[in-house]
Motif scaffolding. Structure first.
Motif, mmCIF file in Angstrom:
data_model
loop_
_atom_site.group_PDB
_atom_site.id
_atom_site.type_symbol
_atom_site.label_atom_id
_atom_site.label_comp_id
_atom_site.label_asym_id
_atom_site.label_seq_id
_atom_site.Cartn_x
_atom_site.Cartn_y
_atom_site.Cartn_z
ATOM 1 N N UNK A 1 0.738 -0.823 -0.164
ATOM 2 C CA UNK A 1 0.185 -0.281 -0.067
ATOM 3 C C UNK A 1 1.251 1.034 0.248
ATOM 4 N N UNK A 2 1.381 0.870 0.716
ATOM 5 C CA UNK A 2 2.981 2.401 0.723
ATOM 6 C C UNK A 2 3.340 2.307 -0.799
ATOM 7 N N UNK A 3 3.797 1.964 -1.295
ATOM 8 C CA UNK A 3 5.118 1.757 -2.351
ATOM 9 C C UNK A 3 3.825 2.062 -3.488
ATOM 10 N N UNK A 4 2.446 1.878 -3.264
ATOM 11 C CA UNK A 4 1.655 2.020 -4.814
ATOM 12 C C UNK A 4 0.846 3.285 -4.727
ATOM 13 N N UNK A 5 0.980 4.218 -2.927
ATOM 14 C CA UNK A 5 -0.137 5.277 -2.469
ATOM 15 C C UNK A 5 1.074 6.693 -2.606
ATOM 16 N N UNK A 6 2.260 6.610 -1.763
ATOM 17 C CA UNK A 6 2.772 6.821 -0.915
ATOM 18 C C UNK A 6 3.536 8.092 -2.183
ATOM 19 N N UNK A 7 3.761 9.249 -2.291
ATOM 20 C CA UNK A 7 4.172 9.817 -3.982
ATOM 21 C C UNK A 7 5.581 10.537 -2.818
ATOM 22 N N UNK A 8 6.332 10.891 -1.709
ATOM 23 C CA UNK A 8 7.124 11.213 -0.897
ATOM 24 C C UNK A 8 8.211 10.890 -0.430
ATOM 25 N N UNK B 1 8.944 1.682 4.633
ATOM 26 C CA UNK B 1 9.346 0.987 4.114
ATOM 27 C C UNK B 1 10.625 0.141 4.918
ATOM 28 N N UNK B 2 11.607 0.812 5.041
ATOM 29 C CA UNK B 2 12.957 0.063 5.985
ATOM 30 C C UNK B 2 12.113 -0.475 7.316
ATOM 31 N N UNK B 3 11.433 0.959 8.015
ATOM 32 C CA UNK B 3 10.694 0.994 9.365
ATOM 33 C C UNK B 3 9.976 -0.492 9.249
ATOM 34 N N UNK B 4 9.340 -0.618 8.815
ATOM 35 C CA UNK B 4 8.141 -2.008 8.440
ATOM 36 C C UNK B 4 9.267 -3.803 8.364
ATOM 37 N N UNK B 5 9.521 -3.544 7.363
ATOM 38 C CA UNK B 5 10.869 -4.405 6.995
ATOM 39 C C UNK B 5 11.660 -4.787 8.504
ATOM 40 N N UNK B 6 12.381 -3.860 9.121
ATOM 41 C CA UNK B 6 13.192 -4.097 10.021
ATOM 42 C C UNK B 6 12.218 -4.729 11.100
ATOM 43 N N UNK B 7 10.514 -4.382 11.309
ATOM 44 C CA UNK B 7 10.049 -4.779 12.692
ATOM 45 C C UNK B 7 9.719 -6.419 12.208
ATOM 46 N N UNK B 8 9.364 -6.441 10.762
ATOM 47 C CA UNK B 8 9.069 -7.545 10.312
ATOM 48 C C UNK B 8 10.200 -8.559 10.478
ATOM 49 N N UNK B 9 11.566 -8.059 10.601
ATOM 50 C CA UNK B 9 13.041 -8.689 10.788
ATOM 51 C C UNK B 9 12.470 -9.733 12.031
ATOM 52 N N UNK B 10 12.737 -8.620 12.957
ATOM 53 C CA UNK B 10 12.764 -8.783 14.242
ATOM 54 C C UNK B 10 11.671 -9.436 14.639
ATOM 55 N N UNK B 11 10.105 -9.099 14.267
ATOM 56 C CA UNK B 11 9.124 -10.366 14.539
ATOM 57 C C UNK B 11 9.590 -11.817 14.121
ATOM 58 N N UNK B 12 9.882 -12.066 12.906
ATOM 59 C CA UNK B 12 10.370 -13.272 12.485
ATOM 60 C C UNK B 12 11.954 -14.184 13.793
ATOM 61 N N UNK B 13 12.372 -12.931 14.124
ATOM 62 C CA UNK B 13 14.136 -13.819 14.656
ATOM 63 C C UNK B 13 13.750 -14.432 16.725
ATOM 64 N N UNK B 14 11.819 -13.476 16.739
ATOM 65 C CA UNK B 14 11.564 -14.210 17.792
ATOM 66 C C UNK B 14 11.331 -15.651 18.452
ATOM 67 N N UNK B 15 11.832 -16.386 19.373
ATOM 68 C CA UNK B 15 11.377 -17.967 18.907
ATOM 69 C C UNK B 15 9.890 -17.704 19.678
ATOM 70 N N UNK B 16 9.657 -19.172 18.401
ATOM 71 C CA UNK B 16 7.903 -19.424 19.325
ATOM 72 C C UNK B 16 7.958 -20.552 20.654
ATOM 73 N N UNK B 17 7.084 -20.295 21.269
ATOM 74 C CA UNK B 17 6.682 -20.626 22.543
ATOM 75 C C UNK B 17 7.064 -22.002 22.423
ATOM 76 N N UNK B 18 7.587 -22.469 23.717
ATOM 77 C CA UNK B 18 7.898 -23.805 24.149
ATOM 78 C C UNK B 18 7.141 -24.636 24.897
ATOM 79 N N UNK B 19 6.300 -23.743 25.326
ATOM 80 C CA UNK B 19 4.895 -24.296 26.358
ATOM 81 C C UNK B 19 4.640 -23.535 27.035
ATOM 82 N N UNK B 20 3.882 -24.195 27.682
ATOM 83 C CA UNK B 20 2.705 -22.487 27.918
ATOM 84 C C UNK B 20 3.400 -21.989 29.400
#
Length: 134
Positions: free
Chosen positions: A90-97, A105-124
């Motif tokens: 959406x940002x790529x196609x709508x934002x002109x600045x 976009x850089x911030x969202x990519x970094x956020x995505x990488x951070x989320x992906x780097x978090x471990x998955x829960x081992x248990x309850x």
């Protein structure tokens, strides 16, 4: 003054909880971060409300996983990745600045990488009742 602070925490907890519930139904509106804020505020203003959030069948597991292990469930990672990707498109196609587009976009990519780097829960983790009595 103590009761005013407690009331402010409870109000913040309820507002955050309501925003998190709205996030379940509204695309691009986060749920888990509002639930984490709600349980943090409720822990200071109403431990019963915090326990109720932790034991909630829909919201509790993600909150408990984050509090206990700083972990994010796989399904939440996939959903966050999909939402971040959609937001980037959406940002790529709508934002002109250009500088703003690159920054966001850089911030969202970094956020995505951070989320992906978090471990998955081992248990309850610890039962919710134990989390209240810290």
């Amino acid at each position: 003054m103590h009761s005013l602070r407690r009331a402010a925490y409870i109000a913040l907890a309820w507002v955050s909880f309501c925003l998190g519930v709205i996030g379940v139904f509204v695309p691009l509106m986060p749920t888990t971060c509002f639930m984490l804020l709600a349980v943090w505020a409720a822990s200071r203003g109403s431990p019963r409300f915090a326990l109720w959030i932790r034991e909630h069948p829909r919201f509790g597991p993600a909150v408990v996983a984050w509090e206990g292990e700083r972990a994010i469930p796989r399904h939440a990672k996939w959903l966050a990745g999909a939402m971040l990707s959609f937001s980037i498109l959406v940002l790529l196609f709508t934002l002109s600045v250009v500088w703003l587009k690159v920054t966001l976009v850089t911030g969202l990519v970094l956020l995505g990488l951070w989320i992906a780097s978090r471990p998955e829960p081992r248990g309850l983790g610890a039962p919710p009742a134990q989390l209240v009595r810290r």
